[in-house]
Design a protein around this motif. Sequence first.
Motif, PDB file in Angstrom:
ATOM      1  N   SER A   1       0.666  -1.103  -0.062  1.00  0.00           N
ATOM      2  CA  SER A   1       0.088   0.070   0.085  1.00  0.00           C
ATOM      3  C   SER A   1       0.929   1.207  -0.012  1.00  0.00           C
ATOM      4  O   SER A   1       0.267   2.189  -0.523  1.00  0.00           O
ATOM      5  CB  SER A   1      -1.087  -0.067   1.255  1.00  0.00           C
ATOM      6  N   ARG A   2       2.065   1.318   0.599  1.00  0.00           N
ATOM      7  CA  ARG A   2       3.071   2.386   0.541  1.00  0.00           C
ATOM      8  C   ARG A   2       3.249   2.835  -0.823  1.00  0.00           C
ATOM      9  O   ARG A   2       3.438   3.815  -1.173  1.00  0.00           O
ATOM     10  CB  ARG A   2       4.058   2.169   1.610  1.00  0.00           C
ATOM     11  N   GLU A   3       3.591   1.628  -1.749  1.00  0.00           N
ATOM     12  CA  GLU A   3       3.900   1.911  -3.004  1.00  0.00           C
ATOM     13  C   GLU A   3       2.762   2.568  -3.782  1.00  0.00           C
ATOM     14  O   GLU A   3       2.892   3.468  -4.750  1.00  0.00           O
ATOM     15  CB  GLU A   3       4.517   0.791  -3.723  1.00  0.00           C
ATOM     16  N   ILE A   4       1.414   2.060  -3.349  1.00  0.00           N
ATOM     17  CA  ILE A   4       0.316   2.607  -3.860  1.00  0.00           C
ATOM     18  C   ILE A   4       0.336   4.167  -3.844  1.00  0.00           C
ATOM     19  O   ILE A   4      -0.166   4.852  -4.615  1.00  0.00           O
ATOM     20  CB  ILE A   4      -1.129   1.863  -3.585  1.00  0.00           C
ATOM     21  N   GLU A   5       0.386   4.433  -2.562  1.00  0.00           N
ATOM     22  CA  GLU A   5       0.010   5.641  -2.048  1.00  0.00           C
ATOM     23  C   GLU A   5       1.259   6.678  -2.782  1.00  0.00           C
ATOM     24  O   GLU A   5       1.036   7.620  -3.496  1.00  0.00           O
ATOM     25  CB  GLU A   5       0.339   6.065  -0.534  1.00  0.00           C
ATOM     26  N   ASP A   6       2.281   6.093  -3.002  1.00  0.00           N
ATOM     27  CA  ASP A   6       3.662   7.089  -3.437  1.00  0.00           C
ATOM     28  C   ASP A   6       3.374   7.164  -5.172  1.00  0.00           C
ATOM     29  O   ASP A   6       3.670   8.491  -5.434  1.00  0.00           O
ATOM     30  CB  ASP A   6       4.971   6.187  -3.191  1.00  0.00           C
ATOM     31  N   ALA A   7       2.681   6.297  -5.512  1.00  0.00           N
ATOM     32  CA  ALA A   7       2.282   6.610  -6.929  1.00  0.00           C
ATOM     33  C   ALA A   7       1.426   7.256  -7.156  1.00  0.00           C
ATOM     34  O   ALA A   7       1.556   8.108  -8.191  1.00  0.00           O
ATOM     35  CB  ALA A   7       2.078   4.941  -7.556  1.00  0.00           C
ATOM     36  N   LEU A   8       0.273   7.549  -6.441  1.00  0.00           N
ATOM     37  CA  LEU A   8      -0.841   8.490  -6.540  1.00  0.00           C
ATOM     38  C   LEU A   8      -0.198   9.868  -6.363  1.00  0.00           C
ATOM     39  O   LEU A   8      -0.476  10.746  -7.038  1.00  0.00           O
ATOM     40  CB  LEU A   8      -1.800   7.954  -5.525  1.00  0.00           C
ATOM     41  N   LEU A   9       0.655  10.094  -5.075  1.00  0.00           N
ATOM     42  CA  LEU A   9       0.918  11.355  -4.835  1.00  0.00           C
ATOM     43  C   LEU A   9       1.926  11.801  -5.817  1.00  0.00           C
ATOM     44  O   LEU A   9       1.961  13.163  -6.208  1.00  0.00           O
ATOM     45  CB  LEU A   9       1.872  11.275  -3.620  1.00  0.00           C
ATOM     46  N   LYS A  10       2.826  10.898  -6.440  1.00  0.00           N
ATOM     47  CA  LYS A  10       3.783  11.397  -7.425  1.00  0.00           C
ATOM     48  C   LYS A  10       3.094  11.727  -8.851  1.00  0.00           C
ATOM     49  O   LYS A  10       3.414  12.987  -9.420  1.00  0.00           O
ATOM     50  CB  LYS A  10       4.948  10.272  -7.757  1.00  0.00           C
ATOM     51  N   HIS A  11       2.034  10.909  -9.141  1.00  0.00           N
ATOM     52  CA  HIS A  11       1.609  11.285 -10.482  1.00  0.00           C
ATOM     53  C   HIS A  11       0.572  12.499 -10.278  1.00  0.00           C
ATOM     54  O   HIS A  11       0.420  13.244 -11.275  1.00  0.00           O
ATOM     55  CB  HIS A  11       0.479   9.877 -10.699  1.00  0.00           C
ATOM     56  N   LEU A  12      -0.026  12.793  -9.055  1.00  0.00           N
ATOM     57  CA  LEU A  12      -0.829  13.917  -9.154  1.00  0.00           C
ATOM     58  C   LEU A  12      -0.121  15.150  -8.602  1.00  0.00           C
ATOM     59  O   LEU A  12      -0.828  16.434  -8.683  1.00  0.00           O
ATOM     60  CB  LEU A  12      -2.062  13.597  -8.141  1.00  0.00           C
ATOM     61  N   GLY A  13       1.168  14.853  -8.122  1.00  0.00           N
ATOM     62  CA  GLY A  13       2.120  16.016  -7.584  1.00  0.00           C
ATOM     63  C   GLY A  13       1.444  16.898  -6.337  1.00  0.00           C
ATOM     64  O   GLY A  13       1.448  18.053  -6.261  1.00  0.00           O
ATOM     65  N   VAL A  14       1.011  16.101  -5.458  1.00  0.00           N
ATOM     66  CA  VAL A  14       0.271  16.584  -4.394  1.00  0.00           C
ATOM     67  C   VAL A  14       1.159  15.987  -3.042  1.00  0.00           C
ATOM     68  O   VAL A  14       1.871  14.829  -3.085  1.00  0.00           O
ATOM     69  CB  VAL A  14      -1.222  16.497  -4.092  1.00  0.00           C
ATOM     70  N   LYS A  15       0.786  16.320  -1.527  1.00  0.00           N
ATOM     71  CA  LYS A  15       1.102  15.641  -0.506  1.00  0.00           C
ATOM     72  C   LYS A  15      -0.291  14.871   0.034  1.00  0.00           C
ATOM     73  O   LYS A  15      -1.242  15.195  -0.499  1.00  0.00           O
ATOM     74  CB  LYS A  15       1.698  16.628   0.598  1.00  0.00           C
ATOM     75  N   ARG A  16      -0.099  14.062   1.054  1.00  0.00           N
ATOM     76  CA  ARG A  16      -1.144  13.492   1.546  1.00  0.00           C
ATOM     77  C   ARG A  16      -2.281  14.593   2.183  1.00  0.00           C
ATOM     78  O   ARG A  16      -1.881  15.586   2.674  1.00  0.00           O
ATOM     79  CB  ARG A  16      -0.685  12.467   2.713  1.00  0.00           C
ATOM     80  N   ASN A  17      -3.469  14.495   1.649  1.00  0.00           N
ATOM     81  CA  ASN A  17      -4.535  15.406   1.962  1.00  0.00           C
ATOM     82  C   ASN A  17      -4.545  16.695   1.247  1.00  0.00           C
ATOM     83  O   ASN A  17      -5.254  17.675   1.712  1.00  0.00           O
ATOM     84  CB  ASN A  17      -4.876  15.497   3.658  1.00  0.00           C
ATOM     85  N   GLU A  18      -3.640  16.900   0.418  1.00  0.00           N
ATOM     86  CA  GLU A  18      -3.947  18.135  -0.469  1.00  0.00           C
ATOM     87  C   GLU A  18      -4.531  17.763  -1.566  1.00  0.00           C
ATOM     88  O   GLU A  18      -4.765  16.812  -2.021  1.00  0.00           O
ATOM     89  CB  GLU A  18      -2.207  18.613  -0.731  1.00  0.00           C
ATOM     90  N   VAL A  19      -5.284  18.894  -1.984  1.00  0.00           N
ATOM     91  CA  VAL A  19      -6.123  19.015  -3.278  1.00  0.00           C
ATOM     92  C   VAL A  19      -5.425  19.322  -4.492  1.00  0.00           C
ATOM     93  O   VAL A  19      -4.422  20.492  -4.473  1.00  0.00           O
ATOM     94  CB  VAL A  19      -7.310  19.753  -3.313  1.00  0.00           C
ATOM     95  N   THR A  20      -5.586  18.800  -5.693  1.00  0.00           N
ATOM     96  CA  THR A  20      -4.889  19.253  -6.813  1.00  0.00           C
ATOM     97  C   THR A  20      -5.336  20.426  -7.151  1.00  0.00           C
ATOM     98  O   THR A  20      -6.665  20.889  -6.975  1.00  0.00           O
ATOM     99  CB  THR A  20      -5.153  18.105  -8.041  1.00  0.00           C
ATOM    100  N   LYS A  21      -4.731  21.178  -7.962  1.00  0.00           N
ATOM    101  CA  LYS A  21      -4.964  22.690  -8.475  1.00  0.00           C
ATOM    102  C   LYS A  21      -6.333  22.797  -9.139  1.00  0.00           C
ATOM    103  O   LYS A  21      -7.093  23.596  -9.087  1.00  0.00           O
ATOM    104  CB  LYS A  21      -3.836  23.169  -9.237  1.00  0.00           C
ATOM    105  N   ASP A  22      -6.443  21.833  -9.894  1.00  0.00           N
ATOM    106  CA  ASP A  22      -7.745  21.470 -10.852  1.00  0.00           C
ATOM    107  C   ASP A  22      -9.122  21.209 -10.016  1.00  0.00           C
ATOM    108  O   ASP A  22     -10.212  21.180 -10.276  1.00  0.00           O
ATOM    109  CB  ASP A  22      -7.810  20.677 -11.920  1.00  0.00           C
ATOM    110  N   GLY A  23      -8.845  20.988  -8.478  1.00  0.00           N
ATOM    111  CA  GLY A  23      -9.771  20.463  -7.710  1.00  0.00           C
ATOM    112  C   GLY A  23     -10.338  19.139  -7.860  1.00  0.00           C
ATOM    113  O   GLY A  23     -11.481  18.867  -6.937  1.00  0.00           O
TER     114      GLY A  23
END
Length: 254
Positions: free
Chosen positions: A139-161
């Motif tokens: 699951s850690r690799e899953i989270e890292d992949a999402l955060l890297k792809h979206l360019g955010v930190k945990r609990n941040e919202v992407t610029k497009d909302g």
Amino acid sequence: MLARLATKRLLEVRQIFRQNHQTSRSFSTALNYHLDSPDNNPNIPWEFNDANKGKVKEILSHYPSNYKQSAVIPLLDLAQQQHGGWLPVSAMDAVAKVVEVAPIRVYEVATFYSMFNRAKVGKYHLLVCGTTPCMIRGSREIEDALLKHLGVKRNEVTKDGLFSVGEMECMGCCVNAPMITVADYSTGSEGYTYNYYEDVTPKRVVEIVEMLRRGEKPPHGTQNPQRTRCGPEGGNTTLLGEPKAPPCRDLDAC
């Protein structure tokens, strides 16, 4: 004396947090706990709208009048739906007034259950299971992949909302670990859905994100084509037919 020192220290820590918040607009969102901000503070007026006031009465009718506090969870959910998928502190205070308890009693509930968002989230709030079975399965690799792809930190919202990424504890699909759930607010916060995606990989969660971005609806459940629901990969190897019934007991022999 000790009480005065503790109070002084608490005020100093709070002031430090406020200063840090002023230098980083996403600070409170990234940490996912309340700090006073222009759109989230107890001085902002908040009340249930006319459409939901009837729902409040209906919810309260399910509980004895001397146990109004039992309605905290459904009322918080209603408040969160009204407020676009997250709970400002003023909404929690409004719920406390309805059920006639101290606000801290409502905060305790809202901070315990991950279904309540205490900061703004995206239209698709991606929640990664972080409990042991999923963690062992990556699951850690899953989270890292999402955060890297979206360019955010945990609990941040992407610029497009559109997207935000968080963590949720065990969602009950350990046999299909690792998994994520997507809180889908794309059609509005009222009637939002939680959709499970199981047997995911770093590559697959990125594909799911891009499908959601295009307005598509990825198939729910296991993402492993070799499995059916929670069955074994490749199909059953035992229990392929109806088991034989046990022999009838001769009650007369007792």
